[in-house]
Design a protein around this motif. Structure first.
Motif, PDB file in Angstrom:
ATOM      1  N   TYR A  85       0.735  -1.303   0.012  1.00  8.47           N
ATOM      2  CA  TYR A  85      -0.059  -0.085  -0.190  1.00  8.47           C
ATOM      3  C   TYR A  85       0.817   1.252   0.031  1.00  8.47           C
ATOM      4  CZ  TYR A  85      -4.407  -2.605   0.704  1.00  8.47           C
ATOM      5  OH  TYR A  85      -5.535  -3.237   0.556  1.00  8.47           O
ATOM      6  N   LYS A  86       1.932   1.276   0.668  1.00  5.41           N
ATOM      7  CA  LYS A  86       2.815   2.285   1.010  1.00  5.41           C
ATOM      8  C   LYS A  86       3.501   2.322  -0.386  1.00  5.41           C
ATOM      9  CE  LYS A  86       6.679   3.983   3.825  1.00  5.41           C
ATOM     10  NZ  LYS A  86       7.497   3.713   5.060  1.00  5.41           N
ATOM     11  N   LYS A  87       4.001   1.507  -1.261  1.00  2.00           N
ATOM     12  CA  LYS A  87       4.816   1.458  -2.640  1.00  2.00           C
ATOM     13  C   LYS A  87       3.797   2.142  -3.481  1.00  2.00           C
ATOM     14  CE  LYS A  87       6.643  -1.494  -6.024  1.00  2.00           C
ATOM     15  NZ  LYS A  87       6.913  -2.651  -6.368  1.00  2.00           N
ATOM     16  N   ASP A  92      -2.313   7.886   0.028  1.00  2.00           N
ATOM     17  CA  ASP A  92      -2.463   9.234  -0.640  1.00  2.00           C
ATOM     18  C   ASP A  92      -3.719   9.227  -1.501  1.00  2.00           C
ATOM     19  OD1 ASP A  92      -0.274  10.036   0.792  1.00  2.00           O
ATOM     20  OD2 ASP A  92       0.896   9.669  -0.960  1.00  2.00           O
ATOM     21  N   VAL A  93      -4.021   7.908  -2.149  1.00  2.00           N
ATOM     22  CA  VAL A  93      -5.194   7.826  -3.147  1.00  2.00           C
ATOM     23  C   VAL A  93      -6.492   7.962  -2.071  1.00  2.00           C
ATOM     24  CG1 VAL A  93      -6.679   6.342  -4.633  1.00  2.00           C
ATOM     25  CG2 VAL A  93      -3.912   6.638  -4.633  1.00  2.00           C
ATOM     26  N   ALA A  94      -6.462   7.253  -1.088  1.00  2.00           N
ATOM     27  CA  ALA A  94      -7.780   7.430  -0.238  1.00  2.00           C
ATOM     28  C   ALA A  94      -7.751   9.032   0.352  1.00  2.00           C
ATOM     29  CB  ALA A  94      -7.482   6.485   1.170  1.00  2.00           C
ATOM     30  N   ARG A  95      -6.776   9.351   0.511  1.00  2.00           N
ATOM     31  CA  ARG A  95      -6.695  11.073   1.273  1.00  2.00           C
ATOM     32  C   ARG A  95      -7.272  12.089   0.130  1.00  2.00           C
ATOM     33  NH1 ARG A  95      -1.684   9.274   2.925  1.00  2.00           N
ATOM     34  NH2 ARG A  95      -1.470   9.479   5.240  1.00  2.00           N
ATOM     35  N   LYS A  96      -7.031  11.607  -1.129  1.00  2.00           N
ATOM     36  CA  LYS A  96      -7.588  12.314  -2.263  1.00  2.00           C
ATOM     37  C   LYS A  96      -9.294  12.042  -2.232  1.00  2.00           C
ATOM     38  CE  LYS A  96      -7.230  12.845  -7.255  1.00  2.00           C
ATOM     39  NZ  LYS A  96      -8.429  12.143  -7.994  1.00  2.00           N
ATOM     40  N   LEU A  97      -9.625  10.924  -2.011  1.00  2.00           N
ATOM     41  CA  LEU A  97     -11.040  10.366  -2.129  1.00  2.00           C
ATOM     42  C   LEU A  97     -11.720  11.069  -0.928  1.00  2.00           C
ATOM     43  CD1 LEU A  97     -10.602   6.708  -3.101  1.00  2.00           C
ATOM     44  CD2 LEU A  97     -11.775   8.547  -4.384  1.00  2.00           C
ATOM     45  N   LEU A 117       1.181  -1.956  13.826  1.00  2.00           N
ATOM     46  CA  LEU A 117       0.139  -0.912  13.880  1.00  2.00           C
ATOM     47  C   LEU A 117       0.703   0.420  14.378  1.00  2.00           C
ATOM     48  CD1 LEU A 117      -2.713  -0.128  13.849  1.00  2.00           C
ATOM     49  CD2 LEU A 117      -3.095  -1.164  16.162  1.00  2.00           C
ATOM     50  N   ASP A 118       1.562   0.520  15.261  1.00  2.00           N
ATOM     51  CA  ASP A 118       2.164   1.589  15.796  1.00  2.00           C
ATOM     52  C   ASP A 118       2.918   2.552  14.711  1.00  2.00           C
ATOM     53  OD1 ASP A 118       2.510   3.408  17.993  1.00  2.00           O
ATOM     54  OD2 ASP A 118       4.605   2.815  18.055  1.00  2.00           O
ATOM     55  N   LYS A 119       3.631   1.304  13.939  1.00  2.00           N
ATOM     56  CA  LYS A 119       4.350   2.163  12.751  1.00  2.00           C
ATOM     57  C   LYS A 119       3.301   2.856  11.655  1.00  2.00           C
ATOM     58  CE  LYS A 119       6.963   0.188   8.610  1.00  2.00           C
ATOM     59  NZ  LYS A 119       7.410  -0.959   8.129  1.00  2.00           N
ATOM     60  N   ILE A 120       2.350   1.936  11.365  1.00  2.00           N
ATOM     61  CA  ILE A 120       1.351   2.837  10.523  1.00  2.00           C
ATOM     62  C   ILE A 120       0.860   3.796  10.766  1.00  2.00           C
ATOM     63  CG2 ILE A 120      -0.874   2.094   9.154  1.00  2.00           C
ATOM     64  CD1 ILE A 120       0.036  -0.848   9.128  1.00  2.00           C
ATOM     65  N   LEU A 121       0.423   3.997  12.059  1.00  2.00           N
ATOM     66  CA  LEU A 121      -0.120   5.375  12.732  1.00  2.00           C
ATOM     67  C   LEU A 121       0.685   6.418  12.857  1.00  2.00           C
ATOM     68  CD1 LEU A 121      -2.623   3.626  15.375  1.00  2.00           C
ATOM     69  CD2 LEU A 121      -3.189   4.482  12.970  1.00  2.00           C
ATOM     70  N   ASN A 122       2.231   5.943  13.260  1.00  2.00           N
ATOM     71  CA  ASN A 122       2.898   7.072  13.208  1.00  2.00           C
ATOM     72  C   ASN A 122       3.353   7.655  11.873  1.00  2.00           C
ATOM     73  OD1 ASN A 122       3.967   7.088  16.135  1.00  2.00           O
ATOM     74  ND2 ASN A 122       4.981   5.243  15.786  1.00  2.00           N
ATOM     75  N   GLU A 123       3.141   6.783  10.634  1.00  2.00           N
ATOM     76  CA  GLU A 123       3.555   7.306   9.405  1.00  2.00           C
ATOM     77  C   GLU A 123       2.349   7.860   8.710  1.00  2.00           C
ATOM     78  OE1 GLU A 123       5.121   4.090   7.205  1.00  2.00           O
ATOM     79  OE2 GLU A 123       6.974   3.884   8.363  1.00  2.00           O
ATOM     80  N   ASN A 124       1.040   7.603   9.271  1.00  2.00           N
ATOM     81  CA  ASN A 124      -0.374   7.907   8.656  1.00  2.00           C
ATOM     82  C   ASN A 124      -1.065   8.450   9.976  1.00  2.00           C
ATOM     83  OD1 ASN A 124      -0.127   7.031   5.835  1.00  2.00           O
ATOM     84  ND2 ASN A 124       0.583   5.205   7.205  1.00  2.00           N
ATOM     85  N   PRO A 125      -0.613   9.800  10.635  1.00  2.00           N
ATOM     86  CA  PRO A 125      -1.377  10.220  11.654  1.00  2.00           C
ATOM     87  C   PRO A 125      -2.773  10.545  11.307  1.00  2.00           C
ATOM     88  CG  PRO A 125       0.354  11.844  10.954  1.00  2.00           C
ATOM     89  CD  PRO A 125       0.571  10.489  10.098  1.00  2.00           C
ATOM     90  N   ASP A 126      -2.967  10.823  10.099  1.00  2.00           N
ATOM     91  CA  ASP A 126      -4.466  11.225   9.640  1.00  2.00           C
ATOM     92  C   ASP A 126      -5.424  10.188   9.476  1.00  2.00           C
ATOM     93  OD1 ASP A 126      -3.146  10.448   7.473  1.00  2.00           O
ATOM     94  OD2 ASP A 126      -4.263  11.785   6.080  1.00  2.00           O
ATOM     95  N   VAL A 127      -4.847   8.845   9.794  1.00  2.00           N
ATOM     96  CA  VAL A 127      -5.888   7.862   9.809  1.00  2.00           C
ATOM     97  C   VAL A 127      -6.966   8.075  10.909  1.00  2.00           C
ATOM     98  CG1 VAL A 127      -6.201   5.182  10.446  1.00  2.00           C
ATOM     99  CG2 VAL A 127      -4.460   6.014   8.724  1.00  2.00           C
ATOM    100  N   GLU A 128      -8.228   7.958  10.352  1.00  2.00           N
ATOM    101  CA  GLU A 128      -9.212   8.336  11.302  1.00  2.00           C
ATOM    102  C   GLU A 128      -9.849   7.285  12.379  1.00  2.00           C
ATOM    103  OE1 GLU A 128     -11.727  11.529   9.461  1.00  2.00           O
ATOM    104  OE2 GLU A 128     -10.910  10.309   7.722  1.00  2.00           O
TER     105      GLU A 128
END
Length: 191
Positions: A85-87, A92-97, A117-128
């Motif tokens: 997903y990162k690659k 970013d596509v989901a953010r655009k949507l 999970l901690d890594k993903i949330l640190n790299e994507n703090p806007d995950v709601e």
């Protein structure tokens, strides 16, 4: 719906690929859009390049018969799947949507260890929102790490959507020793 249940979760691959259309027939055609919450997912088996995501998403909207999803989750995130997903810039596509109003909230469904999970949330703090497996059997399970994953969600102040609360129905059948204890307790209450 008549009993107050209004949260529905689907994904492209559920029910042999018919879940989204089944929801359209059973839910979308029968109830006003604002009366329910609909979650769909970006599943890894349905895209292999960034350019596949928007057409896939549009097919999901069409299949479900809606103009937007309340929640759109990056499906079944694990260390390996997250790398894809990162690659492919999926977040970013989901953010655009989300910015276009086609999804109201971006989140993830998660199937790995708490440190991932901690890594993903640190790299994507806007995950709601984060969907995790959460039940009493998996709470301290070494592989599922429900408690630890829940604690990571709390650390990042993310609401949790619970999946597997009864492990696909398996938790309704108590182990023999627990069932025996439950039966004895019920018997004692009636004596």
């Amino acid at each position: 719906m008549e009993n107050g249940f209004n949260y529905f979760d689907t994904a492209r691959g559920y029910v042999d690929g018919k879940s989204e259309t089944a929801l359209r027939e059973c839910l979308v055609k029968r109830y006003p859009r604002e009366s329910y919450i609909l979650t769909d997912k970006l599943s890894t088996h349905f895209f292999n390049k960034t350019e596949d995501i928007i057409p896939l998403f549009n097919k999901q909207l069409e299949s479900a018969g809606v103009d937007y999803f309340d929640f759109y989750l990056m499906h079944a995130q694990s260390d390996e799947i997250y790398a894809k997903y990162k690659k492919l810039n999926s977040y970013d596509v989901a953010r655009k949507l989300r910015d276009e109003g086609k999804i109201k909230h971006m989140g993830i469904s998660f199937h790995d260890r708490a440190n991932v999970l901690d890594k993903i949330l640190n790299e994507n703090p806007d995950v709601e929102v984060v969907q995790i497996q959460l039940n009493y059997v998996d709470f301290e399970d070494h592989a599922v790490q429900s408690r630890k994953c829940y604690e990571v969600c709390r650390k990042h102040n993310k609401p949790v959507i619970v999946m597997e609360p009864i492990k696909g129905g398996n938790l309704v059948n108590l182990p023999d020793d627990a069932a025996k204890q439950s039966f004895l307790s019920a018997l004692q209450r009636h004596l």
